[in-house]
Scaffold this active site. Structure first.
Site, PDB file in Angstrom:
ATOM      1  N   ASP A 116       5.754   9.953  35.851  1.00 19.12           N
ATOM      2  CA  ASP A 116       6.278  11.299  35.589  1.00 19.12           C
ATOM      3  C   ASP A 116       7.798  11.213  35.560  1.00 19.12           C
ATOM      4  O   ASP A 116       8.492  12.186  35.820  1.00 19.12           O
ATOM      5  CB  ASP A 116       5.800  12.209  36.744  1.00 19.12           C
ATOM      6  CG  ASP A 116       5.882  13.690  36.412  1.00 19.12           C
ATOM      7  OD1 ASP A 116       5.931  14.033  35.219  1.00 19.12           O
ATOM      8  OD2 ASP A 116       5.889  14.500  37.358  1.00 19.12           O
ATOM      9  N   LYS A 156       5.221  10.792  31.114  1.00 17.75           N
ATOM     10  CA  LYS A 156       5.845  11.997  30.568  1.00 17.75           C
ATOM     11  C   LYS A 156       6.789  11.595  29.443  1.00 17.75           C
ATOM     12  O   LYS A 156       7.492  10.587  29.550  1.00 17.75           O
ATOM     13  CB  LYS A 156       6.644  12.674  31.678  1.00 17.75           C
ATOM     14  CG  LYS A 156       7.327  13.899  31.140  1.00 17.75           C
ATOM     15  CD  LYS A 156       8.125  14.770  32.046  1.00 17.75           C
ATOM     16  CE  LYS A 156       8.507  14.483  33.413  1.00 17.75           C
ATOM     17  NZ  LYS A 156       8.185  15.639  34.272  1.00 17.75           N
TER      18      LYS A 156
HETATM   19  C1  LIG Z   1       9.545  15.189  37.712  1.00 14.86           C
HETATM   20  S1  LIG Z   1      10.014  14.173  39.044  1.00 14.86           S
HETATM   21  C2  LIG Z   1       8.484  13.499  39.553  1.00 14.86           C
HETATM   22  C3  LIG Z   1       7.580  14.436  40.299  1.00 14.86           C
HETATM   23  C4  LIG Z   1       6.385  13.725  40.909  1.00 14.86           C
HETATM   24  N1  LIG Z   1       5.479  13.235  39.883  1.00 14.86           N
HETATM   25  C5  LIG Z   1       5.610  14.600  41.852  1.00 14.86           C
HETATM   26  O1  LIG Z   1       4.525  15.048  41.491  1.00 14.86           O
HETATM   27  O2  LIG Z   1       6.062  14.822  42.973  1.00 14.86           O
HETATM   28  C6  LIG Z   1      10.792  12.846  38.215  1.00 14.86           C
HETATM   29  C7  LIG Z   1      11.333  11.780  39.131  1.00 14.86           C
HETATM   30  O3  LIG Z   1      11.763  10.635  38.377  1.00 14.86           O
HETATM   31  C8  LIG Z   1      12.708   9.975  39.197  1.00 14.86           C
HETATM   32  N2  LIG Z   1      13.480   8.940  38.476  1.00 14.86           N
HETATM   33  C9  LIG Z   1      14.363   9.120  37.468  1.00 14.86           C
HETATM   34  N3  LIG Z   1      14.893   7.954  37.077  1.00 14.86           N
HETATM   35  C10 LIG Z   1      14.327   6.988  37.857  1.00 14.86           C
HETATM   36  C11 LIG Z   1      14.474   5.568  37.935  1.00 14.86           C
HETATM   37  N4  LIG Z   1      15.309   4.904  37.126  1.00 14.86           N
HETATM   38  N5  LIG Z   1      13.735   4.899  38.857  1.00 14.86           N
HETATM   39  C12 LIG Z   1      12.894   5.553  39.680  1.00 14.86           C
HETATM   40  N6  LIG Z   1      12.713   6.913  39.641  1.00 14.86           N
HETATM   41  C13 LIG Z   1      13.416   7.614  38.754  1.00 14.86           C
HETATM   42  C14 LIG Z   1      13.579  11.126  39.697  1.00 14.86           C
HETATM   43  O4  LIG Z   1      14.301  10.753  40.857  1.00 14.86           O
HETATM   44  C15 LIG Z   1      12.537  12.237  39.949  1.00 14.86           C
HETATM   45  O5  LIG Z   1      12.209  12.331  41.299  1.00 14.86           O
END
Ligand SMILES: C[S@@+](CC[C@H](N)C(=O)[O-])C[C@H]1O[C@@H](n2cnc3c(N)ncnc32)[C@H](O)[C@@H]1O
Length: 245
Positions: A116, A156
């Site tokens: 996600d 996503k």
């Molecule tokens: C929409 S949220 C996910 C929500 C999660 N699926 C839930 O149900 O709780 C997207 C996440 O992607 C993470 N993210 C973005 N870039 C990232 C990276 N390079 N490595 C790891 N996580 C990352 C962000 O920190 C964020 O918490």
């Protein structure tokens, strides 16, 4: 105005349901709805949850795999622990984090990857959408070598420039690749999920998605004058308005 009211009302409704069901985020319902439609996760599976903060998908994944399964999550932000899951803090594109994930998975291959992942949103739509697709390409390149033959992957994506190219590049790796918009995704959002089932590993030196994706984008932009806009490739996928209540 009325549309915005309906949208806010629906978001609140998912939020209330998440709270009542003990999920940390309304996004938990997105994975539940993806699972309901596409049956990606089975009891006993090992699941990698990419971009797992605050842990909603990890909670759902733990329920789906049951006691004999395994869930490993990774996110830039630390999560309150989810019982039954091992959640790692780090950048999935970073080699140290990737090693920590591989160590935590323990087995050579994983059954399902659920991602996600979403970059920090700047509000500049074109940039956010482009950065998001590059991240997705990196998640594919990390995951494909450890995804079992016949395994599944969902990520996503945001609709826009490059999506059709990405889908074309992913198709040779899976028997089934389709976009799906769960009810719990916002009506106004261009967020959709790319569901990839039955991994059929593509052999050869050019199996990686990211370099091929960058080349495809360069080719597409190559013929343009400096200030010409890039048109998204034609898509037949439409996110339908959803009425839940
Ligand atoms: C929409 S949220 C996910 C929500 C999660 N699926 C839930 O149900 O709780 C997207 C996440 O992607 C993470 N993210 C973005 N870039 C990232 C990276 N390079 N490595 C790891 N996580 C990352 C962000 O920190 C964020 O918490």
């Amino acid at each position: 105005m009325a549309d915005r009211w309906v949208q806010n009302h629906q978001q609140d409704s998912w939020r209330r349901q998440a709270k009542a069901s003990g999920y940390r985020a309304r996004s938990a319902f997105k994975l539940k709805q993806i699972q309901e439609k596409h049956k990606l996760v089975s009891p006993g599976d090992s699941v990698l949850d990419v971009g797992c903060h605050p842990g909603g998908w990890a909670q759902v994944a733990v329920e789906l795999v049951g006691e004999s399964g395994k869930v490993v999550g990774v996110d830039l932000q630390s999560c309150v622990p989810v019982e039954g899951a091992n959640l790692i803090v780090g950048d999935i594109t970073d080699a140290h984090t990737q090693s920590a994930v591989l160590e935590s998975i323990e087995t050579e291959v994983i059954d399902v990857v659920v991602s996600d992942i979403s970059p920090h949103i700047t509000g500049k739509w074109d940039i956010d959408q482009a950065v998001s697709l590059m991240l997705v390409a990196e998640v594919f390149d990390f995951s494909l070598p450890i995804l079992k033959y016949g395994g599944h992957f969902v990520t996503k994506i945001f609709q826009g420039v490059g999506v059709e190219e990405m889908i074309d590049l992913v198709k040779p790796h899976f028997k089934f690749v389709k976009r799906f918009s769960p009810m719990a995704s916002r009506n106004s959002s261009s967020e959709v999920y790319l569901v990839c089932k039955y991994h059929t590993p593509k052999k050869g030196p050019d199996w990686k998605i990211k370099p091929a994706f960058e080349r495809a984008l360069e080719e597409r932009e190559g013929g343009l004058m400096p200030d010409e806009e890039v048109e998204p490739a034609k898509s037949t996928f439409v996110v339908k308005r959803k009425s839940k209540e």
